[in-house]
Design a protein around this motif. Sequence first.
Motif, PDB file in Angstrom:
ATOM      1  N   ALA A 152       0.823  -1.211   0.000  1.00 15.72           N
ATOM      2  CA  ALA A 152       0.000   0.000   0.000  1.00 15.72           C
ATOM      3  C   ALA A 152       0.858   1.262   0.000  1.00 15.72           C
ATOM      4  N   THR A 153       0.245   2.374  -0.405  1.00 16.01           N
ATOM      5  CA  THR A 153       0.901   3.675  -0.293  1.00 16.01           C
ATOM      6  C   THR A 153       0.248   4.528   0.784  1.00 16.01           C
ATOM      7  N   SER A 154      -0.969   4.171   1.190  1.00 16.22           N
ATOM      8  CA  SER A 154      -1.626   4.899   2.274  1.00 16.22           C
ATOM      9  C   SER A 154      -2.385   3.931   3.160  1.00 16.22           C
ATOM     10  N   LEU A 155      -2.397   4.235   4.453  1.00 12.18           N
ATOM     11  CA  LEU A 155      -3.110   3.421   5.431  1.00 12.18           C
ATOM     12  C   LEU A 155      -3.835   4.364   6.378  1.00 12.18           C
ATOM     13  N   ARG A 156      -5.154   4.181   6.479  1.00 10.56           N
ATOM     14  CA  ARG A 156      -5.959   4.953   7.421  1.00 10.56           C
ATOM     15  C   ARG A 156      -6.569   3.970   8.411  1.00 10.56           C
ATOM     16  N   ALA A 157      -6.198   4.099   9.671  1.00  7.25           N
ATOM     17  CA  ALA A 157      -6.620   3.132  10.687  1.00  7.25           C
ATOM     18  C   ALA A 157      -7.460   3.809  11.754  1.00  7.25           C
ATOM     19  N   PHE A 158      -8.616   3.222  12.020  1.00  7.43           N
ATOM     20  CA  PHE A 158      -9.438   3.634  13.155  1.00  7.43           C
ATOM     21  C   PHE A 158      -9.556   2.441  14.081  1.00  7.43           C
ATOM     22  N   THR A 159      -9.040   2.586  15.310  1.00  7.40           N
ATOM     23  CA  THR A 159      -9.148   1.521  16.297  1.00  7.40           C
ATOM     24  C   THR A 159      -9.998   2.011  17.462  1.00  7.40           C
ATOM     25  N   THR A 160     -10.570   1.079  18.208  1.00  8.51           N
ATOM     26  CA  THR A 160     -11.464   1.450  19.303  1.00  8.51           C
ATOM     27  C   THR A 160     -10.921   1.100  20.679  1.00  8.51           C
ATOM     28  N   ASP A 161     -10.014   0.101  20.759  1.00  5.83           N
ATOM     29  CA  ASP A 161      -9.517  -0.288  22.085  1.00  5.83           C
ATOM     30  C   ASP A 161      -8.047  -0.668  22.095  1.00  5.83           C
ATOM     31  N   LEU A 162      -7.377  -0.568  20.964  1.00  4.19           N
ATOM     32  CA  LEU A 162      -5.961  -0.922  20.886  1.00  4.19           C
ATOM     33  C   LEU A 162      -5.191   0.133  20.103  1.00  4.19           C
ATOM     34  N   VAL A 163      -3.906   0.241  20.379  1.00  4.97           N
ATOM     35  CA  VAL A 163      -3.012   1.030  19.532  1.00  4.97           C
ATOM     36  C   VAL A 163      -3.012   0.380  18.144  1.00  4.97           C
ATOM     37  N   PRO A 164      -3.071   1.157  17.061  1.00  7.66           N
ATOM     38  CA  PRO A 164      -3.057   0.567  15.718  1.00  7.66           C
ATOM     39  C   PRO A 164      -1.891  -0.401  15.532  1.00  7.66           C
ATOM     40  N   ALA A 165      -2.143  -1.493  14.821  1.00 11.13           N
ATOM     41  CA  ALA A 165      -1.158  -2.571  14.682  1.00 11.13           C
ATOM     42  C   ALA A 165       0.174  -2.077  14.133  1.00 11.13           C
ATOM     43  N   VAL A 166       0.156  -1.111  13.215  1.00  9.77           N
ATOM     44  CA  VAL A 166       1.414  -0.637  12.623  1.00  9.77           C
ATOM     45  C   VAL A 166       2.336  -0.008  13.662  1.00  9.77           C
TER      46      VAL A 166
END
Length: 279
Positions: free
Chosen positions: A108-122
Amino acid sequence: MPKDFRATPLERAIGRSLANWRDERGLTLTEVGMRVGFSSAKLSTMENAVQPSAVLDIMALGYVYGVPALEWQKVVLQAQYAERHRAGQRDAEPFDPAADFGHLVFEATSLRAFTTDLVPAVFQLADYTTAVTRVDDPRRGAGLARVRESWSARKRDKDPLTVQAVFPEAVLRQVVGGPRVMKAQLLHLMEVSEHPTVSVRVVPRGAGAYPAMGSPFTLLGFPHRQHNDVAYLETFIKGEYVEDPGLTEQCSHRFASLREMALGEGESLELIAEAAAEL
């Protein structure tokens, strides 16, 4: 090639397998093309999933590379499924999005992450990931590590992965793995948030209800015209790719709304630092 071809994540995984077969044997596109009887340009389009990979072509490549039968048969089954899927048939998919996701992040060239209870995996540190998976499913650890490694490998590329992350303040207050592990994780989050290709925004707990509440998702964008945006959803049961442009557009709109409701990058950094100081 089908008119206006758009590769699915499964077709990208097939192309990745073909590229890995060639790389493992140290062969060039031209060398393989001469051996298998079609052009290096065609092989390149197959490996990069800008055209479907025909079953007979995959079998020919498996023969030329000397790939073990069970390995090339698995890829053939995936190609047959992809062909039926494109024709509108639906059956059990011989493909695990949860296992594939880290590879797709790397492409990918872009990643948009919305998490609710954890730090984003990246952005997860290994100890944080271990604490999460130990009480849930240890088998998830390898997949989460692959996601983290994909971003780490890409952040200094000439074409780095751009990451935008949004999550509620509760993520900062959930002491995963104990105070030492959580503090290290928050300090790491502060460090990566200052990277030029990263945006981290926190929805403060006083914000009230917000879009996609309780529904985490990750939206990936790609450089090839034939590769649409892909949303990735995951529960403790399974991972799932969503490829329909109308649905991924809904994810995009919700993510934009979340960013508007969240604190700016500077204020979010201050909130992360405050949470770290309290540990």
